[in-house]
Design a protein around this motif. Structure first.
Motif, PDB file in Angstrom:
ATOM      1  N   ILE A  22       0.840  -1.199   0.000  1.00  0.00           N
ATOM      2  CA  ILE A  22       0.000   0.000   0.000  1.00  0.00           C
ATOM      3  C   ILE A  22       0.877   1.252   0.000  1.00  0.00           C
ATOM      4  O   ILE A  22       0.622   2.201  -0.748  1.00  0.00           O
ATOM      5  N   GLU A  23       1.934   1.244   0.810  1.00  0.00           N
ATOM      6  CA  GLU A  23       2.798   2.425   0.893  1.00  0.00           C
ATOM      7  C   GLU A  23       3.606   2.650  -0.387  1.00  0.00           C
ATOM      8  O   GLU A  23       3.726   3.772  -0.862  1.00  0.00           O
ATOM      9  N   ALA A  24       4.146   1.585  -0.960  1.00  0.00           N
ATOM     10  CA  ALA A  24       5.019   1.726  -2.137  1.00  0.00           C
ATOM     11  C   ALA A  24       4.257   1.941  -3.431  1.00  0.00           C
ATOM     12  O   ALA A  24       4.814   2.441  -4.400  1.00  0.00           O
ATOM     13  N   VAL A  28      -1.860   2.512  -7.045  1.00  0.00           N
ATOM     14  CA  VAL A  28      -2.820   1.404  -7.126  1.00  0.00           C
ATOM     15  C   VAL A  28      -3.636   1.472  -5.845  1.00  0.00           C
ATOM     16  O   VAL A  28      -3.076   1.562  -4.757  1.00  0.00           O
ATOM     17  N   GLY A  29      -4.949   1.428  -5.947  1.00  0.00           N
ATOM     18  CA  GLY A  29      -5.792   1.561  -4.765  1.00  0.00           C
ATOM     19  C   GLY A  29      -5.520   0.495  -3.716  1.00  0.00           C
ATOM     20  O   GLY A  29      -5.237  -0.655  -4.038  1.00  0.00           O
ATOM     21  N   SER A  30      -5.596   0.877  -2.439  1.00  0.00           N
ATOM     22  CA  SER A  30      -5.334  -0.060  -1.349  1.00  0.00           C
ATOM     23  C   SER A  30      -6.305  -1.234  -1.356  1.00  0.00           C
ATOM     24  O   SER A  30      -5.963  -2.330  -0.915  1.00  0.00           O
ATOM     25  N   GLU A  31      -7.513  -1.024  -1.879  1.00  0.00           N
ATOM     26  CA  GLU A  31      -8.486  -2.125  -1.938  1.00  0.00           C
ATOM     27  C   GLU A  31      -7.986  -3.260  -2.834  1.00  0.00           C
ATOM     28  O   GLU A  31      -8.268  -4.429  -2.590  1.00  0.00           O
ATOM     29  N   PHE A  32      -7.217  -2.919  -3.870  1.00  0.00           N
ATOM     30  CA  PHE A  32      -6.643  -3.956  -4.727  1.00  0.00           C
ATOM     31  C   PHE A  32      -5.735  -4.858  -3.906  1.00  0.00           C
ATOM     32  O   PHE A  32      -5.812  -6.083  -3.973  1.00  0.00           O
ATOM     33  N   TRP A  33      -4.822  -4.263  -3.122  1.00  0.00           N
ATOM     34  CA  TRP A  33      -3.875  -5.051  -2.325  1.00  0.00           C
ATOM     35  C   TRP A  33      -4.612  -5.880  -1.285  1.00  0.00           C
ATOM     36  O   TRP A  33      -4.276  -7.052  -1.086  1.00  0.00           O
ATOM     37  N   GLU A 128      -0.804  -7.085 -16.056  1.00  0.00           N
ATOM     38  CA  GLU A 128      -2.168  -7.487 -16.427  1.00  0.00           C
ATOM     39  C   GLU A 128      -3.181  -7.241 -15.318  1.00  0.00           C
ATOM     40  O   GLU A 128      -4.345  -6.961 -15.593  1.00  0.00           O
ATOM     41  N   GLN A 129      -2.762  -7.346 -14.069  1.00  0.00           N
ATOM     42  CA  GLN A 129      -3.713  -7.212 -12.968  1.00  0.00           C
ATOM     43  C   GLN A 129      -4.088  -5.764 -12.658  1.00  0.00           C
ATOM     44  O   GLN A 129      -5.209  -5.493 -12.262  1.00  0.00           O
ATOM     45  N   THR A 130      -3.134  -4.846 -12.830  1.00  0.00           N
ATOM     46  CA  THR A 130      -3.410  -3.450 -12.468  1.00  0.00           C
ATOM     47  C   THR A 130      -3.494  -2.516 -13.665  1.00  0.00           C
ATOM     48  O   THR A 130      -4.012  -1.405 -13.532  1.00  0.00           O
ATOM     49  N   GLY A 131      -2.933  -2.920 -14.797  1.00  0.00           N
ATOM     50  CA  GLY A 131      -2.897  -2.053 -15.973  1.00  0.00           C
ATOM     51  C   GLY A 131      -1.786  -1.018 -15.928  1.00  0.00           C
ATOM     52  O   GLY A 131      -1.692  -0.173 -16.819  1.00  0.00           O
ATOM     53  N   HIS A 132      -0.929  -1.080 -14.915  1.00  0.00           N
ATOM     54  CA  HIS A 132       0.169  -0.118 -14.778  1.00  0.00           C
ATOM     55  C   HIS A 132       1.436  -0.657 -15.449  1.00  0.00           C
ATOM     56  O   HIS A 132       1.714  -1.853 -15.398  1.00  0.00           O
ATOM     57  N   PRO A 133       2.242   0.237 -16.045  1.00  0.00           N
ATOM     58  CA  PRO A 133       3.492  -0.197 -16.677  1.00  0.00           C
ATOM     59  C   PRO A 133       4.516  -0.626 -15.627  1.00  0.00           C
ATOM     60  O   PRO A 133       4.585  -0.060 -14.533  1.00  0.00           O
ATOM     61  N   GLU A 134       5.294  -1.636 -16.007  1.00  0.00           N
ATOM     62  CA  GLU A 134       6.344  -2.106 -15.126  1.00  0.00           C
ATOM     63  C   GLU A 134       7.584  -2.444 -15.947  1.00  0.00           C
ATOM     64  O   GLU A 134       7.476  -2.759 -17.129  1.00  0.00           O
TER      65      GLU A 134
END
Length: 141
Positions: A22-24, A28-33, A128-134
């Motif tokens: 959640i902190e890092a 990404v919303g905390s609800e996802f984690w 794939e799970q969040t849609g964010h680039p990595e």
């Protein structure tokens, strides 16, 4: 001390993983984690080789290896900056000749941490799970 994970460690590991995620990853919303805790408990941790950093009976951080993938490195947020993450990553590097990992592009502090420890960015993809680039990073592959 770094040691192999024991089943009795699971709640401390999950607490570290959730609070550090959640902190890092504020993007990404905390609800996802929170929705992923049971998957961590039931799927990811059991499938991985997991090692913990323990001091005075408390776990301060952990990492997971899945083959040559460094699937997780997490340190309790209140203990970050004290060398625990460096000790964990050096231990992981000692167990594999080649390591790969993925890290969110928006997580600049982790990217810099991995670079400091000899990882280089190879490519970029969308999680794939969040849609964010990595970034996909590697160490001596």
């Amino acid at each position: 001390m770094i040691r192999k994970y024991r089943e009795a460690d699971i709640e401390q590991i999950l607490d570290i993983w959730l609070s550090a995620s959640i902190e890092a990853h504020s993007f990404v919303g905390s609800e996802f984690w929170r929705s992923k805790v049971s998957e961590m408990r039931d799927i990811y941790i059991p499938a991985s080789e997991t090692f913990v950093f323990e001091a005075d009976g408390q776990i301060g951080g952990f990492y997971c290896l899945y083959g040559n993938t460094l699937a997780a490195v997490f340190v309790l947020p209140s203990l970050q900056g004290n060398g625990i993450g460096s000790a964990l990553i050096e231990d992981a590097k000692s167990r594999r000749v080649c390591l790969q990992l993925s890290v969110y592009r928006q997580n600049a502090s982790s990217i810099n941490f991995y670079k400091k420890h000899g990882f280089i960015a190879l490519s970029e993809q969308i999680d794939e799970q969040t849609g964010h680039p990595e970034f996909i990073m590697e160490h001596y592959c």
